[in-house]
Design a protein around this motif. Structure first.
Motif, PDB file in Angstrom:
ATOM      1  N   THR A  77      -1.675   6.574  -6.060  1.00 52.71           N
ATOM      2  CA  THR A  77      -1.154   5.494  -5.232  1.00 52.71           C
ATOM      3  C   THR A  77      -2.092   5.121  -4.089  1.00 52.71           C
ATOM      4  OG1 THR A  77       0.079   7.077  -3.869  1.00 52.71           O
ATOM      5  CG2 THR A  77       1.229   6.139  -5.751  1.00 52.71           C
ATOM      6  N   TRP A  78      -3.257   5.760  -4.025  1.00 56.56           N
ATOM      7  CA  TRP A  78      -4.242   5.507  -2.959  1.00 56.56           C
ATOM      8  C   TRP A  78      -4.798   4.090  -3.080  1.00 56.56           C
ATOM      9  CZ3 TRP A  78      -9.405   4.330  -2.222  1.00 56.56           C
ATOM     10  CH2 TRP A  78     -10.047   4.830  -1.086  1.00 56.56           C
ATOM     11  N   THR A  79      -4.932   3.409  -1.944  1.00 57.43           N
ATOM     12  CA  THR A  79      -5.519   2.073  -1.948  1.00 57.43           C
ATOM     13  C   THR A  79      -6.616   1.983  -0.893  1.00 57.43           C
ATOM     14  OG1 THR A  79      -4.026   1.120  -0.296  1.00 57.43           O
ATOM     15  CG2 THR A  79      -3.289   1.072  -2.605  1.00 57.43           C
ATOM     16  N   GLU A 116      -7.278  -7.029  -4.122  1.00 57.14           N
ATOM     17  CA  GLU A 116      -7.831  -5.903  -4.883  1.00 57.14           C
ATOM     18  C   GLU A 116      -7.878  -4.626  -4.055  1.00 57.14           C
ATOM     19  OE1 GLU A 116     -10.665  -8.702  -7.730  1.00 57.14           O
ATOM     20  OE2 GLU A 116     -11.494  -7.711  -5.959  1.00 57.14           O
ATOM     21  N   LYS A 117      -8.054  -4.764  -2.755  1.00 61.64           N
ATOM     22  CA  LYS A 117      -8.038  -3.594  -1.878  1.00 61.64           C
ATOM     23  C   LYS A 117      -6.656  -2.954  -1.829  1.00 61.64           C
ATOM     24  CE  LYS A 117     -11.525  -5.390   1.352  1.00 61.64           C
ATOM     25  NZ  LYS A 117     -11.719  -5.866   2.747  1.00 61.64           N
ATOM     26  N   GLN A 118      -5.636  -3.761  -2.060  1.00 62.04           N
ATOM     27  CA  GLN A 118      -4.269  -3.265  -1.959  1.00 62.04           C
ATOM     28  C   GLN A 118      -3.734  -2.683  -3.262  1.00 62.04           C
ATOM     29  OE1 GLN A 118      -1.534  -5.922   0.230  1.00 62.04           O
ATOM     30  NE2 GLN A 118      -3.330  -7.105   0.798  1.00 62.04           N
ATOM     31  N   GLU A 119      -4.501  -2.786  -4.312  1.00 58.58           N
ATOM     32  CA  GLU A 119      -4.046  -2.281  -5.609  1.00 58.58           C
ATOM     33  C   GLU A 119      -4.508  -0.839  -5.809  1.00 58.58           C
ATOM     34  OE1 GLU A 119      -3.385  -3.888 -10.068  1.00 58.58           O
ATOM     35  OE2 GLU A 119      -4.858  -4.908  -8.819  1.00 58.58           O
ATOM     36  N   PRO A 120      -3.633   0.026  -6.320  1.00 58.83           N
ATOM     37  CA  PRO A 120      -4.028   1.425  -6.589  1.00 58.83           C
ATOM     38  C   PRO A 120      -4.913   1.504  -7.829  1.00 58.83           C
ATOM     39  CG  PRO A 120      -1.750   1.079  -7.247  1.00 58.83           C
ATOM     40  CD  PRO A 120      -2.200  -0.199  -6.592  1.00 58.83           C
ATOM     41  N   HIS A 121      -6.205   1.644  -7.627  1.00 58.53           N
ATOM     42  CA  HIS A 121      -7.163   1.555  -8.727  1.00 58.53           C
ATOM     43  C   HIS A 121      -7.005   2.665  -9.762  1.00 58.53           C
ATOM     44  CE1 HIS A 121     -10.232  -1.091  -6.320  1.00 58.53           C
ATOM     45  NE2 HIS A 121      -8.996  -1.546  -6.264  1.00 58.53           N
ATOM     46  N   SER A 160      -5.236   0.862   2.540  1.00 54.16           N
ATOM     47  CA  SER A 160      -4.571   1.859   3.378  1.00 54.16           C
ATOM     48  C   SER A 160      -5.552   2.744   4.130  1.00 54.16           C
ATOM     49  CB  SER A 160      -3.644   2.728   2.530  1.00 54.16           C
ATOM     50  OG  SER A 160      -4.394   3.535   1.633  1.00 54.16           O
ATOM     51  N   THR A 210     -12.031   4.320  -6.882  1.00 61.67           N
ATOM     52  CA  THR A 210     -12.167   2.877  -7.077  1.00 61.67           C
ATOM     53  C   THR A 210     -12.530   2.551  -8.516  1.00 61.67           C
ATOM     54  OG1 THR A 210     -14.515   2.875  -6.508  1.00 61.67           O
ATOM     55  CG2 THR A 210     -12.964   2.557  -4.699  1.00 61.67           C
ATOM     56  N   ALA A 264       0.851  -1.190   0.000  1.00 59.71           N
ATOM     57  CA  ALA A 264       0.000   0.000   0.000  1.00 59.71           C
ATOM     58  C   ALA A 264       0.881   1.232   0.000  1.00 59.71           C
ATOM     59  CB  ALA A 264      -0.907  -0.005   1.230  1.00 59.71           C
TER      60      ALA A 264
END
Length: 216
Positions: A149-151, A178-183, A154, A122, A11
């Motif tokens: 870079t927001w996830t 998927e929550k940890q990937e910067p969408h 985090s 998202t 993150a």
């Protein structure tokens, strides 16, 4: 499930002082689009008086999209503070997201010199919004994305405990990976740039903020 599905992604967090640099670059872009149209998707948490005054001086017409209650609150606060409002337009959505208002802007033939997407962050919300921005962008216009870079990972705990955001983010839609990937980075790097040929404006890009241009 593959090994890729279970791999943990780091993150990323924006560097200290990054927000001030973003605000500075927004002002630089406003200078570049003097006399133009500025669309902001997600109007942010507070009134930015310096920006409002600058837009009037630069003869820039502003359109802000957000929840209707946020738009009403923002406009009331601007008026209460005695700031100019004749160049400002707020368009709120009563339910859902800002997507349908982007569609309405397209149907109305609206075009913008500078579009700033700083919304939900998202894939399920901002992928569609990013695509809807493309026909709204003038030739040579700028399309900026915040929180590259927001996830979700985090911010999960703080968002769940927030009185305002707790009902807005549905964490059940995503796996832990998927929550940890910067969408937003996925949207920009894997879709918007390769599909539409937009170019990075390197002198305005930051680790957490990306500016693209449609060229001439």
């Amino acid at each position: 499930m593959t090994k890729t599905d279970t791999k943990e992604l780091p993150a990323c967090q924006p560097q200290k002082g990054a927000r001030k640099l973003v605000m500075l670059n927004v002002m630089k872009l406003l200078e570049r689009v003097r006399g133009g149209e500025f669309l902001e998707i997600g109007i942010g948490p507070k009134v930015r008086a310096k920006r409002i005054r600058a837009m009037r001086e630069l003869n820039i017409h502003y359109v802000g999209l957000d929840f209707q209650v946020e738009c009403d609150r923002r406009f009331a606060e601007i008026k209460q503070r005695g700031l100019p409002t004749e160049h400002l337009e707020f368009i709120g959505n009563e339910c859902g997201t800002y997507l349908y208002n982007l569609i309405r802007l397209k149907r109305a033939g609206r075009k913008f010199d500078f579009i700033y997407l700083d919304g939900h962050h998202t894939l399920y919300v901002d992928m569609a919004a990013a695509f809807a921005c493309i026909p709204l962008l003038k030739p040579g216009g700028y399309l900026a994305f915040d929180d590259m870079t927001w996830t979700l990972a985090s911010k999960e705990e703080s968002l769940k405990s927030s009185e305002y955001y707790s009902g807005i983010y549905d964490f059940s839609l995503y796996t832990e990976v998927e929550k940890q990937e910067p969408h937003i980075k996925v949207i920009v790097d894997e879709y918007i740039i390769p599909m539409f040929g937009l170019q990075r404006v390197e002198d305005l890009c930051l680790p957490n903020w990306c500016v693209l241009s449609s060229g001439g």
